[in-house]
Design a protein around this motif. Sequence first.
Motif, mmCIF file in Angstrom:
data_model
loop_
_atom_site.group_PDB
_atom_site.id
_atom_site.type_symbol
_atom_site.label_atom_id
_atom_site.label_comp_id
_atom_site.label_asym_id
_atom_site.label_seq_id
_atom_site.Cartn_x
_atom_site.Cartn_y
_atom_site.Cartn_z
ATOM 1 N N PRO B 109 9.158 6.053 9.791
ATOM 2 C CA PRO B 109 8.411 6.006 8.517
ATOM 3 C C PRO B 109 6.946 6.388 8.685
ATOM 4 N N LEU B 110 6.375 6.112 9.849
ATOM 5 C CA LEU B 110 4.976 6.470 10.060
ATOM 6 C C LEU B 110 4.807 7.988 10.107
ATOM 7 N N THR B 113 5.184 9.331 6.509
ATOM 8 C CA THR B 113 4.068 9.047 5.601
ATOM 9 C C THR B 113 2.721 9.474 6.179
ATOM 10 N N LEU B 122 0.269 5.667 -1.223
ATOM 11 C CA LEU B 122 0.405 4.284 -0.754
ATOM 12 C C LEU B 122 -0.896 3.506 -0.846
ATOM 13 N N ARG B 125 -1.832 0.084 1.042
ATOM 14 C CA ARG B 125 -0.624 -0.268 1.798
ATOM 15 C C ARG B 125 -0.405 0.686 2.974
ATOM 16 N N TRP B 126 -0.948 1.890 2.882
ATOM 17 C CA TRP B 126 -0.778 2.870 3.957
ATOM 18 C C TRP B 126 -1.353 2.334 5.275
ATOM 19 N N LEU B 129 0.867 -0.369 6.645
ATOM 20 C CA LEU B 129 2.078 0.226 7.199
ATOM 21 C C LEU B 129 1.794 0.852 8.564
ATOM 22 N N HIS B 130 0.681 1.547 8.668
ATOM 23 C CA HIS B 130 0.429 2.286 9.901
ATOM 24 C C HIS B 130 -0.076 1.409 11.050
ATOM 25 N N LEU B 132 1.817 -0.615 12.141
ATOM 26 C CA LEU B 132 3.079 -0.700 12.903
ATOM 27 C C LEU B 132 3.034 0.146 14.177
#
Lengths: 314, 198
Positions: B109-110, B113, B122, B125-126, B129-130, B132
Motif C-alpha cells: 500500500p505504501l 500511495t 489522503l 492520513r497519508w 499510513l507511511h 508503516l
Amino acid sequence: MSTIHWSEITPEHIYRNRRALMRGAGGLGALATGACGGSTAIPGPAATPEAAPVRAGSDTDELGDRLTTYESVTNYNNYYEFSSDKEAPARLAKGFKTEPWTVTVGGLVRNPRTYAIEDLVGKFSPEERIYRLRCVEGWSMAIPWLGFPLHKLLKEVEPTAQAKYLRFESVFRPDEMPGQKGGFFNWPYIEGLRLDEAMHDLAILVTGLYRKILPAQNGAPLRLAVPWKYGFKSTKGIVKIDLVDKQPTTFWMAAAPNEYGFYANVNPEVPHPRWSQATERRIGELRRRKTLPFNGYGQEVAHLYAGMDLRKNF
Amino acid sequence: MPLALLLWDGAHNDLTANPIQEITQRTGKTALVLLALTLAVTPVNRVLGVRQVVPLRRPLGLYAFFYLCLHLLTFTVLDYWLDLELIAQAIAEKPYVLVGVAAFTVLVPLAITSTKNWMRRLGRRWRVLHRLVYVAAALGVTHYYLVVKADVREPLLYGAIIAGLLVLRFPPLRRVVARIRVRRLTRPARLPQPSRGS
C-alpha cells in the motif's frame, strides 16, 4: 549388513578407463585405486594441483547424475575458518600450509599414534569414491573423492571397549585463517561420529578429489566424507581424532543447538528453520530436486539407526 | 546500479556456483539498504539540515520496493518454479519466509500511495499510513536476522542503524538535536568577536 562396493560406487566406464585416464594424466599417472588393479600410489606434494582435471566423457554417480564440475567443487566452499563467504576460501586458502602436518589419533585406544600426513597417505592407499554432498543450506554436489575408509585407521589404533564416539578436531591457525579471528565462534571446529558410523565403509578420510591432491579450500590435507550426513559433518583440516566415551559437542551444536544436532543425517522429513530440507538444488542445475533420505544411501546406512527417533535425534 | 551489476555478472557467469541463491541474496540486501537510505532522508534533512536529499525519498523508497519485488520473484519463480505447494510449505514452516512476506505486504500500500495524487487524497492520513515503513524495515531486519547462519552480526548492524534512525524521530530527541543545530548555526556569527581586542 550391506556395503557398497567400489565397483558400484564408481561408474563402470570410469574404472574401466582408469588406466587410459592415468596415461592421459601424464605426471599424475601415479595416482589411482586398487579396484582396477592399477598402481596404488598417491600423488605426492610434487603433483601439480593446477593440472586440468582428468575426466571421462560422461561421469555420473551411481544414480546416473553427472559430477559437479571441478571448478564449482573447488570454488564454492563452506569453510568458516577462512570466511562465511563461499567464494572466499578458494582465494584465502592460497598459500595455506598443509605440510608439515600431523594427525594425532588417541583417547580410548590401545595404540595411540601420531601420523605425519605423508605417512598416512602412504599407508592407506586412496581409492576413488563418487559421493553426493548435501549441504544443510539446501544445495548439493556430486564429487569424486580420493580417500580411504576410516575403519582402516581405526583398526590400526584399536579402540578400547569404552570407546563409543569419535571426536574430530580441526586446525586452529587464526593468523592464516581470518575467519578464526574475533571471538564470535568457538574455535577450533569440532565434529563427531558414533563409533559404528565411523566403522561404516562409506565413511572415508579424504586426501584428494578429481584424482588430484585435495585443494586447501576443500579441507586439505585431510578431511572427512560422510555422504549420508549434511556437509558440515564432513569436517575439514583434521589434526586430531580422539576416541571418547561421551557424545562430543560439535561446533554447530554449540553455535545453534536447536538447529544442528549431533547426527545431522540428511532427512527430508526434519525441517530446518531456514532452508528447505525436502528439496535441494544440485549445483549446476536450475530446478530443485527432491532430497533423498540419508542422501540416497539409506540402503547402506539406515540400519545404524534402527529404533531411533530420527526427528528427535536430528 | 545494483541491477546492472547483477545482469553484468550474470552475463559473465560470475554469480557463484549457486547463481539463484546469489541473486536472492543480492536483491534482498539491496532492498534493505535502499529502505534504510529512504528512512535516513528525513533525519538527514532535519538533523544535518541537508535539504537537497528530500526529493530523493520517494525514488529511494520505490527502488527499495522494486528490488523487493525482484527478490520475491527470484524466490517464487526462479527458485521454486511457482510450485505453490512448496511455497506454502515454506511460508508455514519457516518463520523467515513468513516475516519476509509480511514486510512485502506492508510495503504494497505504501508503494501504491506514493504518488502526489494519493498524498492529496489522503491528506493527514497519508503521513500516518507511511509511518508503516518503519514496521516494514523492522520486519526486513528480522527476516535477515532469521535467515543467516548463526553469525548475526550483520543483521544486527542493520537493526541498529534503523533503530537509530527511528530514535532520531522521537519529538524530545528531535528538539534536542534541533537546539544543538541552532546553536551551531548561530555560533559562527559570534566567532569574529574575540578578535576585536587583539
